[in-house]
Design a protein around this motif. Structure first.
Motif: not given
Lengths: 275, 333
Positions: B248, B251-252, B258, B261
């Motif tokens: 995550r 991805v963030d 996403h 993820q």
């Protein structure tokens, strides 16, 4: 246009799940849990608020949830503070399985007596991970359904929130491929991460939310009988912990030693037939 | 067909688009449940003789096929698929309808269950059949932090709809041999019965297996530093035929989309080998990959929680370790 947004209150993702000790590991201990709005539902609510921002007039956003009253962490209040206009709570003391949850939502929507133009939900809740309620509810409401959308585009022939609408959706499937749907309202969409970035409640929003009302129904009001359960969670258990593995320190500088270490790991994996 | 002769199980079968073989998860399910008597349905994939023989040898009695031209201009529709499968169910007396967890079944099985007012049990990882042919299931909750034994209630509306997570069952090497009788069905669907159908399909950039189906996954975390560095992982993935995932945090930070993820707000995966590069191992990430058969972790921080789950942990800089690992794999595979 009435946009209904389904919201669930779930334990935070950093929560370590413990079982209750008293009752032969029968249920999940919720005492120490920090409750949050289900992250996927936040994307659904944000999408509803973006539509409201886009059309400025004629859009009514109604947040609804099934669950226990918990004044300290009532996330419907958060939804109202973010910008939802109304909220409906169906009181249930235990976590209902998807079928009775959808039935309770359907009957609450009927009782509320506002037609559904758009139903937005998270694609799944991060506690029970069922990925079912939006589709079951859309079938009960007899409206079209598209799940795990990553893009939502709506146009109105009048330019406002009343009129005739066209919607284009993108749904992500295996391997990053994308399905594109062109649809009219009424419609149900379940939302995936990547759709938008949810806003935080503003201070004026929080003040206004205090004056907004939450309509409450009980399961009895909605005639949801115990026989609607259909499945039974007999017992809960925690996954077995793996025995500790091998840990190596990568040697600095010496390329020969570095290679030897990685070769050792690769050979072990080969022996286990994973490579 | 008379109801008294009906099998008790229907399995929704899918075909891999890249190699035209039956999906592993379809094989995993059918070979394990066909002992109770199973029919199968395939929609929109023309059935090859080879795949018909495979289905028979995994235990399929009736093989229902539905032509791909029933949804003109597209190959999928959630309510269309639900409608087609419901037609087959209505002519039989199934107790259970199974599918692997795929983007199609996740989408239309709940619609199907609602049309029968019956329940669905999603994402099961264990199917137990006792001596009296009673079936019970295990399914993970909280992305696998906890598991539950789930059973259908007595006298609930039938059939129950069950989706099984890929790679959680092993293919039964000695399944019952089925009759393998192919019946082509051409249901008539009026336009108003199909409300949502795919207008256009845009193929993904990668022809790799989806993370949920992959046998080997190489994942990158915040330690990858930027999106460009993921090419190191793709290079290794190409050698191993693996799929590439991300944490995550990655991805963030915008290093990966996403769809890559892994974790509680991404995909839950069970590959045979999971190689975590520069991933510290937040509880929500561990939840999504802990059922991997073997875990290799590469991280500079010796105290990173990922090492508590790793079978082989390497405390070191991924930018030094990964190139050597790739080189060795290239020489050996």
């Amino acid at each position: 246009m009435n946009i209904f947004v389904c919201i669930k209150q779930v334990p935070d993702t950093e929560t370590k799940i413990e079982l209750t000790k008293d009752n032969s590991n029968s249920y999940i201990d919720t005492k120490e849990i920090k409750w949050i709005m289900n992250p996927y539902d936040e994307f659904a609510l944000e999408q509803a608020l973006l539509i409201k921002d886009q059309f400025k007039t004629g859009v009514n956003v109604i947040a609804l949830r099934v669950g226990a009253i918990n004044p300290a962490t009532e996330i419907l209040r958060t939804a109202l503070a973010m910008g939802a206009d109304e909220a409906i709570l169906v009181e249930a003391t235990e976590n209902l399985s998807p079928y009775p949850t959808a039935l309770a939502l359907k009957r609450a929507i009927d009782k509320f007596q506002k037609p559904v133009d758009l139903l937005l939900s998270g694609k799944q809740s991060i506690d029970y991970d069922n990925f079912q309620v939006p589709q079951i509810l859309s079938t009960m409401l007899n409206i079209a359904s598209v799940t795990q959308i990553v893009s939502f585009n709506i146009t109105s022939d009048s330019g406002s929130g009343s009129g005739s609408f066209k919607v284009q959706l993108k749904r992500e499937i295996e391997g990053g491929a994308v399905e594109i749907y062109n649809l009219n309202l009424p419609l149900s969409c379940s939302c995936n991460k990547g759709l938008n970035t949810p806003r935080y409640p503003s201070l004026p929003g929080i003040m206004k939310a205090k004056k907004k009302s939450i309509t409450t129904y009980t399961l009895q009001d909605l005639a949801i009988a115990d026989s609607e359960k259909r499945i039974e969670y007999k017992s809960y258990f925690l996954p077995k912990e793996k025995p500790p593995g091998k840990k190596y320190t990568f040697p600095e500088g010496d390329v020969g030693k570095q290679r030897a270490l990685i070769e050792e790991v690769c050979n072990s994996l080969k022996k286990e037939s994973v490579l | 067909m008379s109801n008294s002769k009906s099998n008790s199980i229907l399995v929704f079968i899918e075909i891999n688009q890249n190699n035209h073989d039956i999906k592993d998860v379809s094989k995993q399910i059918l070979s394990n449940v066909s002992i109770l008597g199973a029919d199968v349905i395939i929609i929109g994939d023309d059935l090859s003789d080879e795949n018909r023989e495979k289905l028979k040898n995994l235990g399929a009695d009736n093989i229902y096929t539905v032509n791909s031209n029933i949804f003109p201009g597209s190959n999928y529709s959630p309510d269309g698929f639900a409608r087609v499968v419901s037609e087959i169910i209505k002519g039989n007396d199934y107790k259970f309808v199974f599918s692997g967890v795929t983007s199609k079944s996740k989408d239309f099985f709940p619609i199907l269950s609602a049309t029968f007012n019956s329940a669905m049990i999603s994402d099961v990882t264990k199917v137990d059949i006792d001596g009296s042919s009673n079936i019970s299931f295990v399914r993970p909750l909280f992305a696998g932090k906890c598991l539950a034994n789930v059973i259908p209630v007595d006298n609930g509306p039938r059939p129950y709809f069950i989706t099984v997570r890929p790679n959680s069952l092993t293919i039964n090497p000695t399944p019952k041999i089925g009759r393998g009788i192919v019946t082509n069905k051409s249901p008539t669907l009026s336009a108003n019965e199909i409300r949502s159908k795919v207008f256009e399909l845009v193929k993904g950039a990668s022809d790799r297996l989806d993370l949920t189906e992959a046998k080997i996954i190489i994942s990158g975390g915040r330690g990858m530093k930027n999106a460009d560095n993921f090419k190191l992982l793709h290079e290794m993935a190409n050698i191993l035929g693996a799929s590439v995932g991300a944490s995550r945090a990655a991805v963030d930070s915008g290093f990966a989309p996403h769809s890559m993820q892994v974790g509680q707000t991404g995909k839950t995966v069970s590959p045979e080998l999971y190689i975590a590069c520069g991933i510290s191992g937040a509880i929500q990430h561990l939840a999504g990959m802990r059922t991997s058969k073997y875990i290799v972790a590469i991280n500079t921080d010796t105290n990173a929680p990922i090492f508590t789950k790793a079978d082989y942990g390497i405390v070191g800089d991924l930018f030094q370790v990964v190139p050597i690992l790739t080189e060795i794999l290239k020489e050996n595979i």
